[in-house]
Scaffold this motif. Structure first.
Motif, PDB file in Angstrom:
ATOM      1  N   SER A  17       0.817  -1.214   0.000  1.00  0.00           N
ATOM      2  CA  SER A  17       0.000   0.000   0.000  1.00  0.00           C
ATOM      3  C   SER A  17       0.853   1.267   0.000  1.00  0.00           C
ATOM      4  CB  SER A  17      -0.949   0.002   1.194  1.00  0.00           C
ATOM      5  OG  SER A  17      -0.235  -0.113   2.404  1.00  0.00           O
ATOM      6  N   SER A  18       1.992   1.251   0.692  1.00  0.00           N
ATOM      7  CA  SER A  18       2.827   2.466   0.695  1.00  0.00           C
ATOM      8  C   SER A  18       3.455   2.715  -0.667  1.00  0.00           C
ATOM      9  CB  SER A  18       3.904   2.392   1.777  1.00  0.00           C
ATOM     10  OG  SER A  18       4.786   1.330   1.522  1.00  0.00           O
ATOM     11  N   GLU A  19       3.739   1.648  -1.407  1.00  0.00           N
ATOM     12  CA  GLU A  19       4.273   1.821  -2.756  1.00  0.00           C
ATOM     13  C   GLU A  19       3.177   2.306  -3.700  1.00  0.00           C
ATOM     14  OE1 GLU A  19       7.533  -1.719  -2.940  1.00  0.00           O
ATOM     15  OE2 GLU A  19       5.464  -2.223  -2.443  1.00  0.00           O
ATOM     16  N   ILE A  20       1.976   1.776  -3.529  1.00  0.00           N
ATOM     17  CA  ILE A  20       0.853   2.187  -4.372  1.00  0.00           C
ATOM     18  C   ILE A  20       0.511   3.653  -4.120  1.00  0.00           C
ATOM     19  CG2 ILE A  20      -1.616   1.809  -4.805  1.00  0.00           C
ATOM     20  CD1 ILE A  20      -1.026  -1.198  -4.226  1.00  0.00           C
ATOM     21  N   ASP A  21       0.715   4.114  -2.898  1.00  0.00           N
ATOM     22  CA  ASP A  21       0.427   5.506  -2.558  1.00  0.00           C
ATOM     23  C   ASP A  21       1.419   6.494  -3.172  1.00  0.00           C
ATOM     24  OD1 ASP A  21      -1.794   4.806  -1.114  1.00  0.00           O
ATOM     25  OD2 ASP A  21      -0.796   4.868   0.834  1.00  0.00           O
ATOM     26  N   MET A  22       2.519   6.006  -3.720  1.00  0.00           N
ATOM     27  CA  MET A  22       3.492   6.904  -4.352  1.00  0.00           C
ATOM     28  C   MET A  22       2.878   7.507  -5.613  1.00  0.00           C
ATOM     29  SD  MET A  22       6.909   4.556  -3.949  1.00  0.00           S
ATOM     30  CE  MET A  22       7.972   5.683  -4.817  1.00  0.00           C
ATOM     31  N   ARG A  23       3.368   8.638  -6.000  1.00  0.00           N
ATOM     32  CA  ARG A  23       2.866   9.271  -7.227  1.00  0.00           C
ATOM     33  C   ARG A  23       3.232   8.430  -8.449  1.00  0.00           C
ATOM     34  NH1 ARG A  23       4.992  13.833  -4.537  1.00  0.00           N
ATOM     35  NH2 ARG A  23       6.743  13.841  -5.948  1.00  0.00           N
ATOM     36  N   ILE A  24       2.366   8.449  -9.421  1.00  0.00           N
ATOM     37  CA  ILE A  24       2.557   7.652 -10.633  1.00  0.00           C
ATOM     38  C   ILE A  24       3.873   7.998 -11.324  1.00  0.00           C
ATOM     39  CG2 ILE A  24       1.266   9.183 -12.172  1.00  0.00           C
ATOM     40  CD1 ILE A  24       1.289   5.329 -12.277  1.00  0.00           C
ATOM     41  N   ASN A  25       4.288   9.249 -11.281  1.00  0.00           N
ATOM     42  CA  ASN A  25       5.555   9.626 -11.914  1.00  0.00           C
ATOM     43  C   ASN A  25       6.733   8.911 -11.264  1.00  0.00           C
ATOM     44  OD1 ASN A  25       4.223  11.294 -13.666  1.00  0.00           O
ATOM     45  ND2 ASN A  25       4.601  13.156 -12.476  1.00  0.00           N
ATOM     46  N   GLU A  26       6.633   8.655  -9.959  1.00  0.00           N
ATOM     47  CA  GLU A  26       7.705   7.954  -9.260  1.00  0.00           C
ATOM     48  C   GLU A  26       7.725   6.473  -9.620  1.00  0.00           C
ATOM     49  OE1 GLU A  26       8.140   9.142  -4.956  1.00  0.00           O
ATOM     50  OE2 GLU A  26       6.251  10.145  -5.435  1.00  0.00           O
ATOM     51  N   LEU A  27       6.571   5.930  -9.983  1.00  0.00           N
ATOM     52  CA  LEU A  27       6.455   4.498 -10.262  1.00  0.00           C
ATOM     53  C   LEU A  27       6.595   4.137 -11.734  1.00  0.00           C
ATOM     54  CD1 LEU A  27       3.450   3.600  -7.939  1.00  0.00           C
ATOM     55  CD2 LEU A  27       5.881   3.166  -7.537  1.00  0.00           C
ATOM     56  N   ARG A  28       6.384   5.104 -12.612  1.00  0.00           N
ATOM     57  CA  ARG A  28       6.340   4.822 -14.047  1.00  0.00           C
ATOM     58  C   ARG A  28       7.587   4.075 -14.537  1.00  0.00           C
ATOM     59  NH1 ARG A  28       4.276   9.490 -16.035  1.00  0.00           N
ATOM     60  NH2 ARG A  28       2.223   8.570 -16.092  1.00  0.00           N
ATOM     61  N   GLY A  29       8.755   4.518 -14.143  1.00  0.00           N
ATOM     62  CA  GLY A  29       9.990   3.856 -14.579  1.00  0.00           C
ATOM     63  C   GLY A  29      10.100   2.430 -14.079  1.00  0.00           C
ATOM     64  N   LEU A  30       9.596   2.179 -12.878  1.00  0.00           N
ATOM     65  CA  LEU A  30       9.627   0.814 -12.336  1.00  0.00           C
ATOM     66  C   LEU A  30       8.628  -0.082 -13.060  1.00  0.00           C
ATOM     67  CD1 LEU A  30       9.829   1.564  -8.507  1.00  0.00           C
ATOM     68  CD2 LEU A  30      11.682   0.909 -10.040  1.00  0.00           C
ATOM     69  N   ILE A  31       7.418   0.419 -13.196  1.00  0.00           N
ATOM     70  CA  ILE A  31       6.351  -0.379 -13.809  1.00  0.00           C
ATOM     71  C   ILE A  31       6.709  -0.789 -15.230  1.00  0.00           C
ATOM     72  CG2 ILE A  31       3.957  -0.280 -14.631  1.00  0.00           C
ATOM     73  CD1 ILE A  31       3.356   1.453 -12.139  1.00  0.00           C
ATOM     74  N   SER A  32       7.380   0.077 -15.960  1.00  0.00           N
ATOM     75  CA  SER A  32       7.727  -0.240 -17.348  1.00  0.00           C
ATOM     76  C   SER A  32       8.735  -1.386 -17.446  1.00  0.00           C
ATOM     77  CB  SER A  32       8.265   1.002 -18.060  1.00  0.00           C
ATOM     78  OG  SER A  32       9.493   1.405 -17.478  1.00  0.00           O
ATOM     79  N   ASN A  33       9.414  -1.718 -16.339  1.00  0.00           N
ATOM     80  CA  ASN A  33      10.388  -2.817 -16.328  1.00  0.00           C
ATOM     81  C   ASN A  33       9.854  -4.092 -15.706  1.00  0.00           C
ATOM     82  OD1 ASN A  33      12.896  -1.696 -17.483  1.00  0.00           O
ATOM     83  ND2 ASN A  33      12.617  -0.193 -15.845  1.00  0.00           N
ATOM     84  N   VAL A  34       8.572  -4.100 -15.372  1.00  0.00           N
ATOM     85  CA  VAL A  34       7.959  -5.256 -14.693  1.00  0.00           C
ATOM     86  C   VAL A  34       7.052  -5.978 -15.677  1.00  0.00           C
ATOM     87  CG1 VAL A  34       6.357  -5.877 -12.837  1.00  0.00           C
ATOM     88  CG2 VAL A  34       8.117  -4.145 -12.435  1.00  0.00           C
ATOM     89  N   ASP A  35       7.110  -7.322 -15.638  1.00  0.00           N
ATOM     90  CA  ASP A  35       6.286  -8.118 -16.539  1.00  0.00           C
ATOM     91  C   ASP A  35       4.882  -8.365 -15.991  1.00  0.00           C
ATOM     92  OD1 ASP A  35       8.326  -8.734 -18.609  1.00  0.00           O
ATOM     93  OD2 ASP A  35       9.348  -9.640 -16.882  1.00  0.00           O
ATOM     94  N   VAL A  36       4.780  -8.587 -14.669  1.00  0.00           N
ATOM     95  CA  VAL A  36       3.502  -8.886 -14.029  1.00  0.00           C
ATOM     96  C   VAL A  36       3.394  -8.064 -12.757  1.00  0.00           C
ATOM     97  CG1 VAL A  36       2.046 -10.678 -12.998  1.00  0.00           C
ATOM     98  CG2 VAL A  36       3.554 -11.262 -14.915  1.00  0.00           C
ATOM     99  N   ILE A  37       2.260  -7.402 -12.577  1.00  0.00           N
ATOM    100  CA  ILE A  37       1.983  -6.682 -11.325  1.00  0.00           C
ATOM    101  C   ILE A  37       0.802  -7.364 -10.649  1.00  0.00           C
ATOM    102  CG2 ILE A  37       1.241  -4.521 -10.262  1.00  0.00           C
ATOM    103  CD1 ILE A  37       2.725  -3.045 -12.449  1.00  0.00           C
ATOM    104  N   CYS A  38       0.968  -7.730  -9.383  1.00  0.00           N
ATOM    105  CA  CYS A  38      -0.091  -8.356  -8.590  1.00  0.00           C
ATOM    106  C   CYS A  38      -0.621  -7.343  -7.598  1.00  0.00           C
ATOM    107  CB  CYS A  38       0.440  -9.539  -7.798  1.00  0.00           C
ATOM    108  SG  CYS A  38       1.246 -10.794  -8.773  1.00  0.00           S
ATOM    109  N   MET A  39      -1.895  -7.206  -7.499  1.00  0.00           N
ATOM    110  CA  MET A  39      -2.521  -6.323  -6.510  1.00  0.00           C
ATOM    111  C   MET A  39      -3.400  -7.182  -5.620  1.00  0.00           C
ATOM    112  SD  MET A  39      -1.476  -3.316  -7.261  1.00  0.00           S
ATOM    113  CE  MET A  39      -1.075  -2.170  -8.539  1.00  0.00           C
TER     114      MET A  39
END
Length: 186
Positions: free
Chosen positions: A163-185
């Motif tokens: 939840s603390s990672e999800i609460d981060m701003r999308i701009n902070e996460l965009r670079g990480l998400i683009s390098n991930v194959d699967v995201i689990c929520m």
């Protein structure tokens, strides 16, 4: 992470009420517990145990304390044939799960967890899949390092942000998400 989970099974007759959203436990009374079970828990160890049960070779990289709960986690992983590399912190987090009639409430103790350091992630082997469990947003450098290890290995990268990672701003996460194959929520 790696935790010790303690399940307390209670009879409904001891409870004040059982509703769809909460379990009421009367105050100022001793309640008999019908059964206690202890398990290893936490995202990293749960995922590792599942893959190991399917015959896969796995490695858990996490943090635990050196006291009894940490020893419990290590012994359970060894019993399952799961390799591990731990760095040590003051305590091993634990969860008390109060359950009755299939309903449960979780009391989580994370302890005085110091921030991870990217140097805590020591891996020189070969990986086909890298699973990254929930971590505090303050430990985002550890997540970046785990993703980097996955990329160097051409591994499938699975990220289950907390939840603390999800609460981060999308701009902070965009670079990480683009390098991930699967995201689990969850």
């Amino acid at each position: 992470g790696a935790t010790k989970d303690i399940f307390l099974f209670l009879k409904t007759s001891y409870l004040v009420g059982l509703r769809s959203y909460y379990i009421e436990i009367p105050a100022n009374r001793k309640l008999e517990v019908d059964e206690i079970r202890e398990y290893t828990g936490g995202s990293a160890t749960n995922v590792a145990a599942t893959f190991r049960a399917f015959g896969k070779k796995v490695l858990v990289i996490s943090r635990i304390g050196k006291a009894d709960n940490g020893k419990f986690v290590k012994a359970d992983l060894e019993r399952r044939g799961i390799e591990y590399k731990f760095s040590y912190t003051k305590v091993t987090p634990f969860t008390v799960v109060i359950t009755t009639e299939g309903e449960m409430s979780l009391l989580v103790y994370r302890g005085p967890q110091e921030n991870w350091n990217a140097d805590d992630i020591r891996f020189t082997g070969k990986a086909r899949l890298v699973y990254i469990g929930p971590m505090p947003a303050s430990d985002i450098e550890v997540t970046k390092k785990a993703i980097e290890i996955g990329k160097k290995n051409n591994a499938i990268i699975v990220w289950n942000p907390g939840s603390s990672e999800i609460d981060m701003r999308i701009n902070e996460l965009r670079g990480l998400i683009s390098n991930v194959d699967v995201i689990c929520m969850n």
